[in-house]
Scaffold this active site. Structure first.
Site, mmCIF file in Angstrom:
data_model
loop_
_atom_site.group_PDB
_atom_site.id
_atom_site.type_symbol
_atom_site.label_atom_id
_atom_site.label_comp_id
_atom_site.label_asym_id
_atom_site.label_seq_id
_atom_site.Cartn_x
_atom_site.Cartn_y
_atom_site.Cartn_z
ATOM 1 N N ARG A 15 0.834 -1.194 0.000
ATOM 2 C CA ARG A 15 0.000 0.000 0.000
ATOM 3 C C ARG A 15 0.873 1.249 0.000
ATOM 4 O O ARG A 15 2.072 1.200 0.298
ATOM 5 C CB ARG A 15 -0.911 0.016 1.236
ATOM 6 C CG ARG A 15 -2.024 -0.995 1.228
ATOM 7 C CD ARG A 15 -2.769 -1.024 2.554
ATOM 8 N NE ARG A 15 -1.962 -1.576 3.634
ATOM 9 C CZ ARG A 15 -2.393 -1.706 4.893
ATOM 10 N NH1 ARG A 15 -3.613 -1.275 5.226
ATOM 11 N NH2 ARG A 15 -1.605 -2.238 5.821
ATOM 12 N N LYS A 75 1.602 2.144 7.439
ATOM 13 C CA LYS A 75 1.928 1.418 8.666
ATOM 14 C C LYS A 75 2.915 2.191 9.532
ATOM 15 O O LYS A 75 3.589 3.115 9.081
ATOM 16 C CB LYS A 75 2.498 0.042 8.331
ATOM 17 C CG LYS A 75 1.498 -0.897 7.697
ATOM 18 C CD LYS A 75 0.348 -1.220 8.642
ATOM 19 C CE LYS A 75 0.795 -2.087 9.812
ATOM 20 N NZ LYS A 75 -0.316 -2.384 10.755
ATOM 21 N N TYR A 94 -1.292 4.592 10.473
ATOM 22 C CA TYR A 94 -1.746 3.578 11.419
ATOM 23 C C TYR A 94 -0.561 3.274 12.326
ATOM 24 O O TYR A 94 0.451 2.743 11.865
ATOM 25 C CB TYR A 94 -2.182 2.298 10.696
ATOM 26 C CG TYR A 94 -3.462 2.425 9.912
ATOM 27 C CD1 TYR A 94 -4.667 2.692 10.549
ATOM 28 C CD2 TYR A 94 -3.469 2.276 8.524
ATOM 29 C CE1 TYR A 94 -5.853 2.810 9.835
ATOM 30 C CE2 TYR A 94 -4.650 2.379 7.809
ATOM 31 C CZ TYR A 94 -5.838 2.660 8.469
ATOM 32 O OH TYR A 94 -7.011 2.781 7.755
ATOM 33 N N HIS A 96 -0.803 1.945 15.950
ATOM 34 C CA HIS A 96 -0.995 0.773 16.819
ATOM 35 C C HIS A 96 0.077 0.722 17.909
ATOM 36 O O HIS A 96 0.714 -0.312 18.136
ATOM 37 C CB HIS A 96 -0.986 -0.509 15.986
ATOM 38 C CG HIS A 96 -2.060 -0.561 14.947
ATOM 39 N ND1 HIS A 96 -3.403 -0.688 15.272
ATOM 40 C CD2 HIS A 96 -2.015 -0.483 13.590
ATOM 41 C CE1 HIS A 96 -4.115 -0.703 14.159
ATOM 42 N NE2 HIS A 96 -3.318 -0.572 13.128
ATOM 43 N N GLU A 118 -6.086 5.025 13.459
ATOM 44 C CA GLU A 118 -7.001 4.082 14.107
ATOM 45 C C GLU A 118 -7.707 4.632 15.343
ATOM 46 O O GLU A 118 -8.651 4.007 15.844
ATOM 47 C CB GLU A 118 -6.279 2.772 14.460
ATOM 48 C CG GLU A 118 -5.320 2.856 15.621
ATOM 49 C CD GLU A 118 -3.915 3.288 15.227
ATOM 50 O OE1 GLU A 118 -3.008 3.182 16.076
ATOM 51 O OE2 GLU A 118 -3.728 3.731 14.066
ATOM 52 N N ASP A 269 -2.803 -6.364 15.134
ATOM 53 C CA ASP A 269 -2.197 -5.029 15.157
ATOM 54 C C ASP A 269 -2.211 -4.428 16.557
ATOM 55 O O ASP A 269 -1.359 -3.596 16.888
ATOM 56 C CB ASP A 269 -2.943 -4.081 14.207
ATOM 57 C CG ASP A 269 -2.485 -4.234 12.767
ATOM 58 O OD1 ASP A 269 -1.309 -4.557 12.558
ATOM 59 O OD2 ASP A 269 -3.305 -4.034 11.859
#
Length: 380
Positions: A15, A75, A94, A96, A118, A269
């Site tokens: 991605r 990520k 994201y 996490h 998120e 995650d």
């Protein structure tokens, strides 16, 4: 604002943070876009596609990180990226953090302003997590069905069976966006599907919406244990925004499952919701615990990057535009939901769930290492 889009370096993460359409919108609004060469290749976007809408293509990630005021990623930073963040820079991705002490420490040490997709909210919804939850939820039964085949070490049960044989029993733990998507796809494949959740109103909504195609069950330890024991495939999709996922499926529960059963942990995650879960990659997606197969790929949507990148940009672009135009403090001051996305600033944690998850691991002190978002914005 000078916005940078580096190439993702996580294992098989194809991605990219923006499509060329997203870049076009930001350039038209007066912002400068730096895109690392090759960043979009995995998502079917060539460098020339970005260049044609006004992006500057740079050769390596170091230039992107060094020059950009805001870094857009998919990520969380890994590897060399952990040392490339800097004070005063905005990181929007994201993250996490509740599942990664290493990344949390690097973000605190760098004093970067870290916004996590998120944990951005809109009412009770998580608008920037939802599209990837839908993708992961739809992929989970597909991955589970594949690994149930005997050639992959599974029990050899077909999800929908054929006339005169039993269908696979699928248990989905967590009835949110990902869980609903997983249940719908599993039911569409012909399996018997049971969704377990704490929220009885949500269970009633699922039954009504899907007209009985999904069986529902209130979440408690006994119900989970009984459902897991009879399951061929268990899909974990439990989410507490920003916090570590609770371990709802114990090792003892898994031992009661039939040999060759499969467990897919979408919640990995955030640390995973199965006791024996540990992160895996697309390159090496499964491992055995006894004779049960665990699939715990931490970036499942990265396996379908053309779909995922487009869905991600659709969701994130309005928020990116506001941060770029108003600055992070201005944008967050006018949107409490976006403010909920602030996880760290100037060497301190801002999100309570992340702090609680990391306090012991990083020996954090609330008085020195945590500041409520309201106080951060008041002093910005």
């Amino acid at each position: 604002m000078l916005i940078g889009v580096p190439t993702e370096i996580m294992n098989n993460e194809n991605r990219v943070a923006l499509t060329q359409g997203g870049v076009h919108e930001l350039v038209e609004a007066g912002h400068t876009l730096l895109v690392q060469a090759g960043a979009g290749i995995g998502s079917g976007i060539a460098d020339e596609d970005y260049r044609s809408v006004g992006a500057e293509i740079v050769d390596d990630a170091a230039q992107v990180w060094e020059r950009a005021e805001m870094i857009l990623k998919v990520k969380e930073p890994v590897g060399e990226e952990l040392t490339q963040m800097r004070e005063g820079q905005i990181l929007f991705a994201y993250l996490h953090l509740a599942a990664s002490a290493e990344c949390t420490k690097a973000i605190l040490d760098s004093k970067v302003t870290a916004l996590a997709y998120e944990t951005v909210t809109r009412g009770r919804a998580l608008p920037l997590l939802a599209p990837m939850s839908q993708v992961a939820g739809r992929l989970a039964p597909v991955a589970g069905a594949y690994h149930l085949t005997q050639s992959q070490g599974g029990s050899g049960v077909l999800m929908g069976g054929v006339p005169g044989t039993r269908r696979a029993n699928v248990v989905v733990i967590g009835g949110g966006v990902a869980g609903e998507a997983a249940g719908v796809i599993a039911a569409g494949m012909g399996a018997n599907v049971k969704v377990i959740d704490l929220n009885l109103e949500r269970l009633a909504e699922l039954e009504k919406t899907h007209q009985g195609r999904l069986d529902t069950l209130a979440s408690n330890a006994m119900n989970i244990a009984e459902a897991v024991a009879d399951a061929d495939l268990v899909i974990g999709s439990v989410l507490i925004p920003g916090a570590a996922a609770p371990k709802l499926v114990t090792a003892e529960m898994v031992e009661t499952m039939r040999p060759g059963s499969v467990l897919v942990d979408i919640a990995i995650d955030q640390g995973g919701c199965f006791e024996n879960s540990r992160p895996t990659t697309h390159q090496d997606p499964t491992y055995l615990v006894g004779d049960k197969i665990y699939y715990c790929v931490s970036n499942m949507p990265g396996g379908v990057p053309q779909t995922s990148t487009a869905a991600l940009t659709n969701a994130t672009l309005p928020y990116i535009q506001r941060v770029a135009s108003q600055g992070w403090a201005g944008a967050l001051s006018h949107d409490a939901g976006l403010a909920a996305g602030l996880n760290a600033h100037n060497g301190q944690l801002v999100h309570r769930g992340v702090f609680d998850a990391m306090a012991d691991q990083l020996s954090l002190n609330q008085a020195h290492d945590f500041t409520p978002v309201e106080d951060v914005l008041a002093n910005a």
